[in-house]
Design an enzyme around this catalytic site. Sequence first.
Site, PDB file in Angstrom:
ATOM      1  N   LYS A 483      43.676  25.296  58.412  1.00  0.00           N
ATOM      2  CA  LYS A 483      42.871  26.268  57.676  1.00  0.00           C
ATOM      3  C   LYS A 483      42.949  25.976  56.176  1.00  0.00           C
ATOM      4  O   LYS A 483      43.827  25.239  55.713  1.00  0.00           O
ATOM      5  CB  LYS A 483      43.383  27.684  57.958  1.00  0.00           C
ATOM      6  CG  LYS A 483      44.833  27.931  57.549  1.00  0.00           C
ATOM      7  CD  LYS A 483      45.268  29.341  57.869  1.00  0.00           C
ATOM      8  CE  LYS A 483      46.706  29.579  57.405  1.00  0.00           C
ATOM      9  NZ  LYS A 483      47.129  30.977  57.618  1.00  0.00           N
ATOM     10  N   ARG A 581      49.616  43.064  59.840  1.00  0.00           N
ATOM     11  CA  ARG A 581      48.414  42.537  59.192  1.00  0.00           C
ATOM     12  C   ARG A 581      47.264  42.644  60.185  1.00  0.00           C
ATOM     13  O   ARG A 581      46.339  43.419  60.000  1.00  0.00           O
ATOM     14  CB  ARG A 581      48.646  41.091  58.744  1.00  0.00           C
ATOM     15  CG  ARG A 581      47.504  40.457  57.987  1.00  0.00           C
ATOM     16  CD  ARG A 581      47.899  39.095  57.440  1.00  0.00           C
ATOM     17  NE  ARG A 581      48.353  38.169  58.479  1.00  0.00           N
ATOM     18  CZ  ARG A 581      48.833  36.949  58.215  1.00  0.00           C
ATOM     19  NH1 ARG A 581      48.953  36.530  56.959  1.00  0.00           N
ATOM     20  NH2 ARG A 581      49.219  36.165  59.199  1.00  0.00           N
ATOM     21  N   TYR A 708      41.502  27.844  23.179  1.00  0.00           N
ATOM     22  CA  TYR A 708      40.759  29.080  23.009  1.00  0.00           C
ATOM     23  C   TYR A 708      41.639  30.208  22.450  1.00  0.00           C
ATOM     24  O   TYR A 708      42.830  30.316  22.778  1.00  0.00           O
ATOM     25  CB  TYR A 708      40.178  29.540  24.346  1.00  0.00           C
ATOM     26  CG  TYR A 708      38.959  28.758  24.789  1.00  0.00           C
ATOM     27  CD1 TYR A 708      37.766  28.828  24.069  1.00  0.00           C
ATOM     28  CD2 TYR A 708      38.993  27.970  25.937  1.00  0.00           C
ATOM     29  CE1 TYR A 708      36.643  28.126  24.476  1.00  0.00           C
ATOM     30  CE2 TYR A 708      37.865  27.260  26.357  1.00  0.00           C
ATOM     31  CZ  TYR A 708      36.698  27.341  25.618  1.00  0.00           C
ATOM     32  OH  TYR A 708      35.578  26.649  26.010  1.00  0.00           O
ATOM     33  N   MET A 757      38.393  25.299  31.275  1.00  0.00           N
ATOM     34  CA  MET A 757      37.758  25.119  32.572  1.00  0.00           C
ATOM     35  C   MET A 757      37.985  23.720  33.131  1.00  0.00           C
ATOM     36  O   MET A 757      38.281  23.565  34.323  1.00  0.00           O
ATOM     37  CB  MET A 757      36.253  25.389  32.474  1.00  0.00           C
ATOM     38  CG  MET A 757      35.520  25.178  33.806  1.00  0.00           C
ATOM     39  SD  MET A 757      33.755  25.497  33.722  1.00  0.00           S
ATOM     40  CE  MET A 757      33.754  27.284  33.644  1.00  0.00           C
TER      41      MET A 757
END
Length: 810
Positions: A483, A581, A708, A757
């Site tokens: 998965k 769960r 940034y 990014m």
Amino acid sequence: MYILDTILPHINYHKSSLPFGQATFSMLAYDTRKIRVGDNSLFFALIQQRDGHRYIPEAYGKGVRNFVISDTEFDINPYPDANFIWVENTLQALQQIAAFHRSHFSIPIIGITGSNGKTIVKTWLHQLISTEYNCYQSPKSYNSQLGVALSLWNLTSEHEIALIEAGVSKVGEMAMLEEMIQPTTGIFTSIGPAHQEGFDSVEQKFEEKWKLFKRAKIVIAPSAVLSHSLEEHPDCITWGGEANDDLQLLGLHRDSGTTVLELLYKKQIFSMSVPFIDKASIDNVLTCILVLLTLGYGIDVIKTRILALRPLEMRLQLKKGKYNNSIIDDTYSNDLASLQIALDFLAQQNQSIVKRLILSDFEGEEWTPSSVLKLAEMLNVQPLDQIILVGSRLKEFKEYLTIPSLLFESTDALLDSLQQLSLTDSVLLLKGGRKFELERVSRLLVEKSHDTILEINLKALENNLSQYRSCLKKGVRIMAMVKAFSYGSGSFEIANVLQFNKIDYLTVAFVDEGAELRRAGITLPIMVLSPHEGTFDDILLYRLEPEIYSLRILKAFVSFLEERQIEAYPIHLKLDTGMHRLGFMKDEIDEALTTVYATSSIRVATVFSHLVGAGSDALKSFTTEQIRLFEYMATEIESRLGYTVIKHICNTSGIVHHPEAHYDMVRLGIGAYGFDMAPNGLQLEEVGRLKTTITQIKYLPKTETVGYDRRGVLQRDSKIATVKIGYADGYDRRLGNGVGYMLINGESVRTVGNICMDMCMLDVTDIEATEGDEVFVFPDLGQIAHNIGTIPYELLTGISSRVKRVYFYE
């Protein structure tokens, strides 16, 4: 081509069922993945890491009708048109048939053994004599108990001479190899402490290897080998520097990449040029020369053919380094004999006058005053400028050296100081035993091409699978979790390897993942976790098997199947034993079973649950209670259904820590990819390695900021490297501003400023770094995950699909 019932007298069988005893075969099979012509094969159910009896149905399906097995309880009724022979040991039976096949040939069989040089001598001899003979040589390094048998089986009546390589790793192995090969001529290439683990001494190893020549009329060897024998071998034909050697080496001199040998053979003195200057190659050439002389070749013919020999790929490799240097990588093994060969190779290098040696401690050798002195004498006469020792045992030895030297007690300590050693403008030999992992040093020093990639080592995946398989009892299945893009490692690329390695089940999180695997040709059963009603059509279309975790989903799926008149579709019942769960609680089982029992549209394939903290000592009692509850619920389910189902509760950590709960199957997740929070001694290998490169380096004063929002405030004049990875690639923004760190040239460096990014910045002020250098993004995945309050799973699965995956198989 052999008739089946005619081989019975030649193997130790105790029972047979031969409805078609006149069946013929010409191929020996043991791996169903490699069967191409089943009806012409005799299949051996070998008992190795996997039980070959499990694959008889598959072999039968591929057309095999002749089987050699050892399981007396194996049910042959489903195979009425197949022949079965029962033996005590299937590998031994295969060997006996190989020996029987060998007995049909009266051609010269040259058996080759030794510590080093077997494959090279075999390959060179094949090249040297193939003009006159149709010469067979065993493929590659097929010198094991199985490999030799398979090699001999390929002998045909067309062959006029054969070269068969034999290797042993412990006492008692050579007898069967000799019985199979029955060499008429023997070659003993060398003896040394390499691969010493299975022997008490070099002498014991010699005696074991010498057993290959029990029936040989001639044995050819360097006379130095015989010094390790406990007996005299007067009939051995030898080469060496002594007057009683059959081929005497009178002297040699090297000139422009060649070596001229002065030789004496049968009172005739002659010179011979060989296209090598290293001792290992010269030793192997001398063995080949003596073999050719013994076979009757003339000296002039030998001279011409020897000059045509070329080096073969060896473990010792010469590589271009990053810092105007050359790296000789010989990190496979370490012993005095191979060290001398490597030092000779180092001495040949003329690209730099500065020569250095990084030497680890020796494996498998007793550290005696004699060995210390011998090593010191060897090293002190070498043209070395520096020796760097690795290993605590070498601390006292350092005092014996007259050459400038340094000592590091471990490889990690060496790596920590590597940038301070100034290894530029030199030739550097890395010589070490495997356990010291000096290849890590090599990886940091060797020049490579770069890009932002996730390297996926498929061989490591197989290793990890093997490690976990070793924890399981016979018959316990494995369900592999693929998965989340196989924890970031890929999709069908990983599934293909798992399928090839006979995994029993795959598990995906979503139907889309399973559909992709089916479209890629994956045929294994695939369980889908937590499906919903909108995916039922694709579940059927792609033959996927749903996890059923609630009454709502159970009833919806049953209704869906009944509308389509589908019978006995496999489902997997999820039980909630404490995870809370998904799954059926204990008090929901009765209603669920009523629904199952009332329909013929489904059949329960497995029941399973999930352990909350299988590797945690603090949760051991809770885990025990989960296992107890699961067993109770599973028993109740089987009782109500009236048939047995596959039961599984162990995840990766459970496999290692709770063998009592392996039941019928275990689920292997992130452990297959090299991560286990509590591996308990398993030797796991990291499958994926995320790498990028330095794009640019800037020198900034402490008054500047980086990134940034000016978050990267410099506290000193700094050297800042920009690397090609950002949060769009899966590098978490929480790792910015010094929280994250990467590895450059063996040095840890911190992030500076916010993660962008597509890029991020690193402070490389304190290390040697240049644009284009390789950067390891997650040098310690567990620690980095801990630093931001998460787990390795999140970081692995978060690696973006835009990061190129590169798969390699070593």
